[in-house]
Motif scaffolding. Structure first.
Motif, PDB file in Angstrom:
ATOM      1  N   SER A   1       0.818  -1.207   0.000  1.00 27.84           N
ATOM      2  CA  SER A   1       0.000   0.000   0.000  1.00 27.84           C
ATOM      3  C   SER A   1       0.854   1.259   0.000  1.00 27.84           C
ATOM      4  O   SER A   1       0.405   2.319  -0.400  1.00 27.84           O
ATOM      5  N   ASP A   2       2.130   1.141   0.452  1.00 25.65           N
ATOM      6  CA  ASP A   2       3.016   2.292   0.442  1.00 25.65           C
ATOM      7  C   ASP A   2       3.602   2.537  -0.945  1.00 25.65           C
ATOM      8  O   ASP A   2       4.009   3.648  -1.258  1.00 25.65           O
ATOM      9  N   VAL A   3       3.694   1.491  -1.742  1.00 24.47           N
ATOM     10  CA  VAL A   3       4.276   1.625  -3.069  1.00 24.47           C
ATOM     11  C   VAL A   3       3.218   2.047  -4.075  1.00 24.47           C
ATOM     12  O   VAL A   3       3.403   2.959  -4.864  1.00 24.47           O
ATOM     13  N   PHE A   4       2.090   1.397  -4.055  1.00 19.11           N
ATOM     14  CA  PHE A   4       0.993   1.752  -4.932  1.00 19.11           C
ATOM     15  C   PHE A   4      -0.287   1.147  -4.362  1.00 19.11           C
ATOM     16  O   PHE A   4      -0.236   0.180  -3.604  1.00 19.11           O
ATOM     17  N   PRO A   5      -1.437   1.678  -4.690  1.00 16.83           N
ATOM     18  CA  PRO A   5      -2.685   1.153  -4.136  1.00 16.83           C
ATOM     19  C   PRO A   5      -2.923  -0.285  -4.558  1.00 16.83           C
ATOM     20  O   PRO A   5      -2.389  -0.761  -5.561  1.00 16.83           O
ATOM     21  N   ALA A   6      -3.720  -0.992  -3.772  1.00 18.33           N
ATOM     22  CA  ALA A   6      -4.071  -2.367  -4.114  1.00 18.33           C
ATOM     23  C   ALA A   6      -4.693  -2.423  -5.502  1.00 18.33           C
ATOM     24  O   ALA A   6      -5.505  -1.577  -5.873  1.00 18.33           O
ATOM     25  N   ALA A   7      -4.290  -3.428  -6.269  1.00 16.12           N
ATOM     26  CA  ALA A   7      -4.806  -3.640  -7.628  1.00 16.12           C
ATOM     27  C   ALA A   7      -4.532  -2.452  -8.543  1.00 16.12           C
ATOM     28  O   ALA A   7      -5.256  -2.222  -9.511  1.00 16.12           O
ATOM     29  N   TRP A   8      -3.489  -1.690  -8.251  1.00 21.00           N
ATOM     30  CA  TRP A   8      -3.166  -0.513  -9.066  1.00 21.00           C
ATOM     31  C   TRP A   8      -2.906  -0.888 -10.508  1.00 21.00           C
ATOM     32  O   TRP A   8      -3.390  -0.233 -11.425  1.00 21.00           O
ATOM     33  N   ARG A   9      -2.154  -1.961 -10.728  1.00 19.89           N
ATOM     34  CA  ARG A   9      -1.808  -2.357 -12.088  1.00 19.89           C
ATOM     35  C   ARG A   9      -3.054  -2.710 -12.900  1.00 19.89           C
ATOM     36  O   ARG A   9      -3.130  -2.421 -14.103  1.00 19.89           O
ATOM     37  N   GLU A  10      -4.020  -3.358 -12.260  1.00 22.11           N
ATOM     38  CA  GLU A  10      -5.211  -3.802 -12.985  1.00 22.11           C
ATOM     39  C   GLU A  10      -5.990  -2.645 -13.594  1.00 22.11           C
ATOM     40  O   GLU A  10      -6.673  -2.814 -14.606  1.00 22.11           O
ATOM     41  N   LYS A  11      -5.869  -1.464 -13.004  1.00 27.68           N
ATOM     42  CA  LYS A  11      -6.631  -0.320 -13.489  1.00 27.68           C
ATOM     43  C   LYS A  11      -5.752   0.778 -14.090  1.00 27.68           C
ATOM     44  O   LYS A  11      -6.268   1.788 -14.565  1.00 27.68           O
ATOM     45  N   ALA A  12      -4.443   0.572 -14.052  1.00 28.30           N
ATOM     46  CA  ALA A  12      -3.526   1.620 -14.494  1.00 28.30           C
ATOM     47  C   ALA A  12      -3.673   1.901 -15.978  1.00 28.30           C
ATOM     48  O   ALA A  12      -3.953   1.009 -16.779  1.00 28.30           O
ATOM     49  N   GLU A  13      -3.510   3.142 -16.332  1.00 29.11           N
ATOM     50  CA  GLU A  13      -3.516   3.599 -17.716  1.00 29.11           C
ATOM     51  C   GLU A  13      -2.380   4.605 -17.879  1.00 29.11           C
ATOM     52  O   GLU A  13      -1.874   5.153 -16.902  1.00 29.11           O
ATOM     53  N   ILE A  14      -2.007   4.857 -19.113  1.00 26.52           N
ATOM     54  CA  ILE A  14      -1.115   5.982 -19.360  1.00 26.52           C
ATOM     55  C   ILE A  14      -1.856   7.262 -18.966  1.00 26.52           C
ATOM     56  O   ILE A  14      -2.998   7.486 -19.377  1.00 26.52           O
ATOM     57  N   HIS A  15      -1.220   8.063 -18.145  1.00 27.35           N
ATOM     58  CA  HIS A  15      -1.854   9.305 -17.679  1.00 27.35           C
ATOM     59  C   HIS A  15      -0.805  10.409 -17.690  1.00 27.35           C
ATOM     60  O   HIS A  15       0.190  10.344 -16.955  1.00 27.35           O
ATOM     61  N   LEU A  16      -1.004  11.412 -18.530  1.00 31.31           N
ATOM     62  CA  LEU A  16      -0.034  12.480 -18.681  1.00 31.31           C
ATOM     63  C   LEU A  16      -0.583  13.768 -18.085  1.00 31.31           C
ATOM     64  O   LEU A  16      -1.561  14.330 -18.588  1.00 31.31           O
TER      65      LEU A  16
ATOM     66  N   GLY B   1       4.416  -3.757 -12.809  1.00 32.00           N
ATOM     67  CA  GLY B   1       4.352  -4.346 -14.144  1.00 32.00           C
ATOM     68  C   GLY B   1       5.027  -3.440 -15.152  1.00 32.00           C
ATOM     69  O   GLY B   1       6.139  -2.961 -14.937  1.00 32.00           O
ATOM     70  N   PRO B   2       4.369  -3.121 -16.275  1.00 29.83           N
ATOM     71  CA  PRO B   2       4.971  -2.224 -17.258  1.00 29.83           C
ATOM     72  C   PRO B   2       4.686  -0.746 -16.995  1.00 29.83           C
ATOM     73  O   PRO B   2       5.164   0.108 -17.740  1.00 29.83           O
ATOM     74  N   PHE B   3       3.896  -0.446 -15.962  1.00 27.90           N
ATOM     75  CA  PHE B   3       3.541   0.945 -15.676  1.00 27.90           C
ATOM     76  C   PHE B   3       4.525   1.557 -14.674  1.00 27.90           C
ATOM     77  O   PHE B   3       4.924   0.909 -13.703  1.00 27.90           O
ATOM     78  N   CYS B   4       4.896   2.790 -14.919  1.00 22.16           N
ATOM     79  CA  CYS B   4       5.801   3.488 -14.014  1.00 22.16           C
ATOM     80  C   CYS B   4       5.439   4.968 -14.016  1.00 22.16           C
ATOM     81  O   CYS B   4       4.699   5.437 -14.885  1.00 22.16           O
ATOM     82  N   SER B   5       5.989   5.693 -13.055  1.00 21.08           N
ATOM     83  CA  SER B   5       5.657   7.105 -12.899  1.00 21.08           C
ATOM     84  C   SER B   5       6.923   7.946 -12.925  1.00 21.08           C
ATOM     85  O   SER B   5       8.005   7.484 -12.548  1.00 21.08           O
ATOM     86  N   ASP B   6       6.784   9.195 -13.347  1.00 16.58           N
ATOM     87  CA  ASP B   6       7.911  10.124 -13.316  1.00 16.58           C
ATOM     88  C   ASP B   6       7.691  11.146 -12.205  1.00 16.58           C
ATOM     89  O   ASP B   6       6.645  11.144 -11.531  1.00 16.58           O
ATOM     90  N   PRO B   7       8.648  12.028 -11.947  1.00 15.34           N
ATOM     91  CA  PRO B   7       8.512  12.961 -10.813  1.00 15.34           C
ATOM     92  C   PRO B   7       7.377  13.962 -10.965  1.00 15.34           C
ATOM     93  O   PRO B   7       6.983  14.589  -9.973  1.00 15.34           O
ATOM     94  N   ASP B   8       6.841  14.139 -12.173  1.00 11.95           N
ATOM     95  CA  ASP B   8       5.738  15.069 -12.381  1.00 11.95           C
ATOM     96  C   ASP B   8       4.379  14.412 -12.227  1.00 11.95           C
ATOM     97  O   ASP B   8       3.353  15.050 -12.466  1.00 11.95           O
ATOM     98  N   GLY B   9       4.355  13.145 -11.841  1.00 14.17           N
ATOM     99  CA  GLY B   9       3.089  12.448 -11.669  1.00 14.17           C
ATOM    100  C   GLY B   9       2.548  11.838 -12.939  1.00 14.17           C
ATOM    101  O   GLY B   9       1.401  11.373 -12.956  1.00 14.17           O
ATOM    102  N   ASN B  10       3.314  11.829 -14.016  1.00 17.76           N
ATOM    103  CA  ASN B  10       2.890  11.167 -15.247  1.00 17.76           C
ATOM    104  C   ASN B  10       3.055   9.659 -15.111  1.00 17.76           C
ATOM    105  O   ASN B  10       4.060   9.179 -14.573  1.00 17.76           O
ATOM    106  N   VAL B  11       2.089   8.917 -15.607  1.00 17.37           N
ATOM    107  CA  VAL B  11       2.159   7.458 -15.628  1.00 17.37           C
ATOM    108  C   VAL B  11       2.437   7.027 -17.063  1.00 17.37           C
ATOM    109  O   VAL B  11       1.696   7.394 -17.982  1.00 17.37           O
TER     110      VAL B  11
END
Length: 524
Positions: A10-25, A64-74
């Motif tokens: 939960s400190d790294v990312f919310p539960a099931a974060w990958r299942e719902k993650a999208e590219i977000h700029l 998984g394949p999703f990651c974030s940058d310092p500006d909050g972009n996924v």
């Protein structure tokens, strides 16, 4: 290991974060914070290979394949740190069992042996005197990783592993193993008198400091044009993928090159027995004038089963088996460089398995998290000190590497690679059908690529995809490669392909008159 260093999920990312993650700029790429990180880095760093200013924030959500940058972009990472992050970002088994705060994440291994409790054969016994946090980890030692690696290489009859720090160092030591083996065989066959005659005829002087040693040893190797085996100075002798890698740099003079997918290697060899060449004093003429390799001086052939940096060039049917037969016929070692293609990337543990080839040595790194040479003990030097390295992969790195191999097994990822690789290829083929600018879609497992008509268009597409949140890399002259994590899901491939579609459309719209359409189908 300090208690509390490893964050809870939960400190790294919310539960099931990958299942719902999208590219977000949230900002343009790179954003203002990312630019500050880049400026801080380049202020002190030597120039290197950064295709675009992507900044991964290790403290931000990533899985998984999703990651974030310092500006909050996924963003969506479809090159997995050039295949060095086979499980993508922050695989929970790796974080929890290896005690690291984030992943992708070396004490002196070859000067000591590493233990984790009383026995390497099982869990810690009750009452073992270790701290609570360490007891909670599933520690894996270099010995455990060696054991696991040899299990993956069982079809080849391997029984020996040497760990290194990198892929280039693995290739370097594989070449060293092959050269030393040939040295031992030739010296034993010729005797000391014939051995001295060998160097005399080649014009090689004895070392002035160490009597009986020579300034050079004329044992030959063959490598494929377009191949990439690393950038260290010795391995550059075999690397042949880009001019920039080699220009202005010295190389080993006894390594020669042949064309990948051209199995006609016999034309490079003089089959005359070495004793005859020496007796008739024809050795120097054979090597320097006729440009032939005396059969008994050929030590190795090194090549990738699928050329990676050189353009994701796949072998034609029968090519690798002919090279293997040639190598065996001349008593040399076949070194298969599996640094990018190996450890499950193609749907088998080792890519050469697809082609029915049994190499003598395999080099591995990237996905393994350490460098390694794997082979048969009979071929390795027996004298202590011929092979050694300070960190030798590193205790933490080998532990992470071992758990990586185990996760691939436990989660059935070889089958996932095959299934998702087929789906990825089908999507790339559909993209090529819709867009004439895209050609030659190809894949084996999750090692996939397309070509663009020119290098400039390929580089432009890499940049457009990045600005849209998709991380890819070029390869060869015109190739664009895709290396998603081995546990990639269909939904994630669909997201990547939708971004690729939009990026290609943008490229076609921006420069429609500058695009030559499929004039070089099949070229990498």
């Amino acid at each position: 290991m300090l208690k509390g260093v490893v964050p809870e999920k939960s400190d790294v990312f919310p539960a099931a974060w990958r299942e719902k993650a999208e590219i977000h700029l949230r900002t343009e790429l790179p954003g203002p914070r990312a630019r500050r990180w880049v400026e801080h880095y380049v202020r002190y760093a030597a120039p290197s290979t950064h295709p675009y200013p992507f900044v991964w924030d290790v403290l931000a959500p990533a899985e998984g394949p999703f990651c974030s940058d310092p500006d909050g972009n996924v963003l969506l990472d479809f090159h997995s740190h050039v295949a060095a992050a086979p499980l993508g970002y922050n695989h929970q088994t790796i974080l929890q069992d290896c005690g690291i705060p984030f992943d992708p994440f070396k004490p002196a291994y070859h000067d000591a042996y590493l233990a984790a409790g009383s026995s390497p054969d099982g869990p810690l016994p009750p009452g073992e005197a270790v701290s609570e946090p360490r007891g909670a980890l599933k520690v894996r030692t270099p010995g455990h990783l060696q054991e696991r690696l040899l299990e993956t290489a069982r079809p080849f009859g391997f029984d020996c592993v040497f760990f290194t720090n990198s892929g280039a160092e693995a290739a370097s030591n594989a070449i060293k193993i092959a050269l030393h083996r040939r040295f031992r065989h030739v010296r034993a066959a010729l005797g000391e008198g014939g051995f001295r005659q060998l160097f005399h005829q080649m014009g090689i002087q004895e070392n002035p400091v160490f009597p009986g040693l020579y300034e050079d040893y004329p044992f030959f190797g063959l490598a494929a044009r377009g191949g990439f085996h690393g950038r260290t100075l010795d391995v550059l002798s075999a690397t042949h993928s880009r001019r920039i890698h080699k220009e202005g740099l010295s190389t080993l003079r006894w390594i020669r090159h042949f064309s990948f997918n051209d199995p006609n290697l016999e034309s490079l060899i003089d089959p005359t027995p070495l004793t005859v060449l020496l007796r008739e004093e024809r050795l120097a003429r054979t090597v320097f004038e006729e440009r032939k390799i005396p059969r008994e001086l050929l030590a190795f052939v090194i090549l990738e089963p699928i050329q990676g940096e050189g353009g994701f060039v796949f072998p034609e049917p029968g090519f690798l088996t002919k090279v293997a037969a040639f190598t065996q016929a001349h008593g040399a070692l076949l070194i298969m460089d599996e640094i990018q293609a190996g450890l499950g990337r193609t749907g088998c543990w080792w890519a050469c398995e697809h082609f029915g080839v049994k190499p003598d040595l395999i080099t591995s790194a990237k996905a393994l998290r350490v460098g390694a040479v794997i082979g048969k003990r009979r071929d390795f030097p027996v004298t202590p000190g011929v092979l050694s390295t300070t960190w030798g992969g590193g205790a933490l790195a080998t532990s992470v590497g071992c758990r990586t191999v185990e996760v691939i097994e436990e989660e059935g990822l070889l089958e996932n690679v095959k299934a998702q690789g087929n789906f990825l290829l089908s999507q790339l083929q559909e993209t090529a059908e819709r867009h004439p600018v895209v050609c030659n879609p190809r894949a084996l497992g999750l090692m996939a690529a397309i070509d663009l008509p020119t290098e400039e268009l390929r580089d432009a597409l890499v940049q457009v995809a990045f600005r849209r949140g998709l991380l890819t890399l070029g390869c060869g002259e015109r190739g664009l490669r895709f290396l998603p994590p081995l546990d990639v899901r269909r939904r994630e491939i669909e997201i990547a392909m939708s971004v690729l579609e939009a990026a290609v459309q943008e490229l076609e719209k921006e420069s429609p008159g500058d695009i030559p359409l499929r004039e070089t189908e099949g070229a990498q």
